[in-house]
Scaffold this active site. Structure first.
Site, PDB file in Angstrom:
ATOM      1  N   GLY A  14      39.548  86.851  54.499  1.00  0.00           N
ATOM      2  CA  GLY A  14      39.300  88.073  53.725  1.00  0.00           C
ATOM      3  C   GLY A  14      37.862  88.167  53.276  1.00  0.00           C
ATOM      4  O   GLY A  14      37.575  88.573  52.144  1.00  0.00           O
ATOM      5  N   ALA A  15      36.943  87.829  54.180  1.00  0.00           N
ATOM      6  CA  ALA A  15      35.545  87.614  53.786  1.00  0.00           C
ATOM      7  C   ALA A  15      34.620  88.775  54.110  1.00  0.00           C
ATOM      8  O   ALA A  15      33.400  88.639  54.002  1.00  0.00           O
ATOM      9  CB  ALA A  15      35.011  86.348  54.447  1.00  0.00           C
ATOM     10  N   ARG A  17      34.361  91.676  52.550  1.00  0.00           N
ATOM     11  CA  ARG A  17      33.943  92.465  51.398  1.00  0.00           C
ATOM     12  C   ARG A  17      34.382  91.784  50.112  1.00  0.00           C
ATOM     13  O   ARG A  17      35.112  90.806  50.115  1.00  0.00           O
ATOM     14  CB  ARG A  17      34.540  93.877  51.454  1.00  0.00           C
ATOM     15  CG  ARG A  17      36.053  93.902  51.542  1.00  0.00           C
ATOM     16  CD  ARG A  17      36.586  95.308  51.742  1.00  0.00           C
ATOM     17  NE  ARG A  17      36.363  96.129  50.552  1.00  0.00           N
ATOM     18  CZ  ARG A  17      36.691  97.417  50.473  1.00  0.00           C
ATOM     19  NH1 ARG A  17      37.235  98.038  51.501  1.00  0.00           N
ATOM     20  NH2 ARG A  17      36.468  98.105  49.365  1.00  0.00           N
ATOM     21  N   VAL A  62      45.540  86.963  59.239  1.00  0.00           N
ATOM     22  CA  VAL A  62      45.987  85.689  58.682  1.00  0.00           C
ATOM     23  C   VAL A  62      47.398  85.743  58.109  1.00  0.00           C
ATOM     24  O   VAL A  62      47.906  84.747  57.607  1.00  0.00           O
ATOM     25  CB  VAL A  62      44.997  85.158  57.614  1.00  0.00           C
ATOM     26  CG1 VAL A  62      43.675  84.777  58.257  1.00  0.00           C
ATOM     27  CG2 VAL A  62      44.795  86.170  56.501  1.00  0.00           C
ATOM     28  N   ASN A  88      41.375  83.419  50.723  1.00  0.00           N
ATOM     29  CA  ASN A  88      41.010  84.531  49.847  1.00  0.00           C
ATOM     30  C   ASN A  88      41.637  85.863  50.244  1.00  0.00           C
ATOM     31  O   ASN A  88      41.645  86.798  49.443  1.00  0.00           O
ATOM     32  CB  ASN A  88      39.480  84.669  49.844  1.00  0.00           C
ATOM     33  CG  ASN A  88      39.007  85.902  49.128  1.00  0.00           C
ATOM     34  OD1 ASN A  88      38.928  85.944  47.885  1.00  0.00           O
ATOM     35  ND2 ASN A  88      38.699  86.960  49.872  1.00  0.00           N
ATOM     36  N   SER A 140      44.681  85.183  40.788  1.00  0.00           N
ATOM     37  CA  SER A 140      44.284  86.269  39.895  1.00  0.00           C
ATOM     38  C   SER A 140      44.872  86.004  38.517  1.00  0.00           C
ATOM     39  O   SER A 140      45.841  85.246  38.378  1.00  0.00           O
ATOM     40  CB  SER A 140      44.813  87.606  40.435  1.00  0.00           C
ATOM     41  OG  SER A 140      44.542  88.662  39.534  1.00  0.00           O
ATOM     42  N   TYR A 154      51.855  92.699  43.728  1.00  0.00           N
ATOM     43  CA  TYR A 154      50.618  91.917  43.720  1.00  0.00           C
ATOM     44  C   TYR A 154      50.736  90.739  42.750  1.00  0.00           C
ATOM     45  O   TYR A 154      50.396  89.608  43.081  1.00  0.00           O
ATOM     46  CB  TYR A 154      49.451  92.822  43.320  1.00  0.00           C
ATOM     47  CG  TYR A 154      48.123  92.115  43.175  1.00  0.00           C
ATOM     48  CD1 TYR A 154      47.332  91.843  44.285  1.00  0.00           C
ATOM     49  CD2 TYR A 154      47.645  91.717  41.915  1.00  0.00           C
ATOM     50  CE1 TYR A 154      46.111  91.199  44.154  1.00  0.00           C
ATOM     51  CE2 TYR A 154      46.432  91.081  41.779  1.00  0.00           C
ATOM     52  CZ  TYR A 154      45.671  90.825  42.900  1.00  0.00           C
ATOM     53  OH  TYR A 154      44.454  90.175  42.771  1.00  0.00           O
ATOM     54  N   LYS A 158      50.451  86.652  43.513  1.00  0.00           N
ATOM     55  CA  LYS A 158      49.439  85.792  42.914  1.00  0.00           C
ATOM     56  C   LYS A 158      50.061  84.652  42.099  1.00  0.00           C
ATOM     57  O   LYS A 158      49.553  83.525  42.096  1.00  0.00           O
ATOM     58  CB  LYS A 158      48.489  86.630  42.052  1.00  0.00           C
ATOM     59  CG  LYS A 158      47.618  87.579  42.877  1.00  0.00           C
ATOM     60  CD  LYS A 158      46.789  86.803  43.880  1.00  0.00           C
ATOM     61  CE  LYS A 158      46.010  87.672  44.817  1.00  0.00           C
ATOM     62  NZ  LYS A 158      45.186  86.884  45.764  1.00  0.00           N
TER      63      LYS A 158
END
Length: 257
Positions: A14-15, A17, A62, A88, A140, A154, A158
Site C-alpha cells: 500500500g505504498a 500514497r 495483497v 500497510n 489505527s 474498518y 484494525k
C-alpha cells in the site's frame, strides 16, 4: 542514534500514497532497498523513482495469496532477500450499519486484515532462512481504541490486526522474527484531504497538539520497530496521534488554555 539499516531490504505494501508512501520514502532515506508495492505498477514506479536507485516498484493485489508470493519473489530476485515487511495496505470507505453490505464488509476485511496475514505468511520462508526478520503492521486508533460512524468494518479490521499480531509474536519469536504495530491517529494524507477543510479543521481541534500528523511521523515509528535497537520488542503497539486519545471530554481540551 539508530544503528544503520543500510543495505537491508524492506517490502512496503500500500505504498503508492499516504502513510505507505511516507514509510517507503523514509526507509529509502535510511539507505534500505525498498520494494514499493501497489495495485498499480504506474503508481508504484512513481514512488520508487522518488526513492532513487534503491527503490523499485511492483504491482500486486495483497489480498490474494498469489500476489503476496509474487512480491516476495520479486524482492528476493532483485535484492537477495527480505529483512523487513511493512504491512500497510488498507482502505477506509465509509458505510453505516443498515447501509453497509456484506460485500462492503468483506472488501475492507480482505484488504486490511486478510492481506496482513497473507503478507506475513509470504515473507516467513525468507525470514526464517535468514534467521531474523522485522514485521511492522499499520493499524489505527480507530477500532482498537476509538470509533467513528461509518467505519465499523474498518475498525474491526484494525482491531483484528492487533489480535493477529499478539499470537503471531509468540509463534515467530523462536525464529527471531519480531512483529509490532503502529497505530496512527489522524494523519494528513490524500484520503483525509478528500473530506474537505471543515473536517480537517475539526480533527485538528480535537488533538492536544492542535495539528494533524504527517506520514513521516508514522514512518519514523516504523523505522524504530525495524531497527536493531528494537530487537527485544515484539507483539507491541505504539499510538502516534498527537495525544488525540487522551482527553476524557471536549471540556479537557477547553481547559488546556
Amino acid at each position: 542514534m539508530l544503528k544503520s539499516l543500510q543495505g537491508k531490504t524492506v517490502i512496503v505494501t500500500g505504498a503508492s500514497r499516504g502513510i505507505g508512501k511516507g514509510i517507503a520514502l523514509r526507509f529509502g532515506e535510511a539507505g534500505l532497498n525498498v520494494l514499493v508495492v501497489s495495485r498499480s505498477q504506474v503508481d508504484a514506479d512513481r514512488v520508487a523513482s522518488e526513492i532513487g536507485a534503491n527503490g523499485s516498484g511492483f504491482a500486486a493485489d495483497v489480498s490474494a495469496e498469489e500476489g503476496c508470493r509474487a512480491m516476495v519473489d520479486a524482492a528476493i530476485t532483485r535484492y537477495g532477500g527480505v529483512a523487513i515487511l511493512c504491512a500497510n495496505a488498507g482502505i477506509f470507505p465509509a458505510a453505516k450499519l443498515g447501509e453497509m453490505t456484506a460485500a462492503d464488509f468483506d472488501q475492507v476485511i480482505s484488504t486490511n486484515l486478510k492481506s496482513t496475514f497473507l503478507s506475513v505468511s509470504a515473507v516467513l520462508p525468507a525470514m526464517t532462512k535468514a534467521g531474523s526478520g522485522r514485521i511492522i503492521i499499520t493499524s489505527s486508533i480507530t477500532g482498537p481504541i476509538t470509533g467513528y460512524p461509518g467505519w465499523s468494518h474498518y475498525g474491526a479490521s484494525k482491531a483484528g490486526q492487533l489480535g493477529f499480531m499478539r499470537t503471531a509474536a509468540i509463534e515467530l519469536a523462536p525464529k527471531n522474527i519480531t512483529i509490532n504495530a503502529v497505530m496512527p491517529g489522524n494523519i494528513m494524507t490524500e484520503g483525509l484531504e478528500d473530506n474537505g477543510p471543515d473536517y480537517i479543521a475539526a480533527m485538528a481541534a480535537s488533538v492536544p497538539l492542535r495539528r494533524l500528523g504527517a506520514p513521516a511521523d508514522i514512518a519514523n515509528a516504523a523505522l524504530f520497530f525495524a531497527s536493531e535497537e528494537a530487537a527485544y520488542i515484539t507483539g507491541q503497539s505504539i499510538v502516534v496521534d498527537g495525544g488525540q486519545t487522551l482527553p476524557e471530554s471536549l471540556g479537557a481540551l477547553d481547559a488546556m488554555g
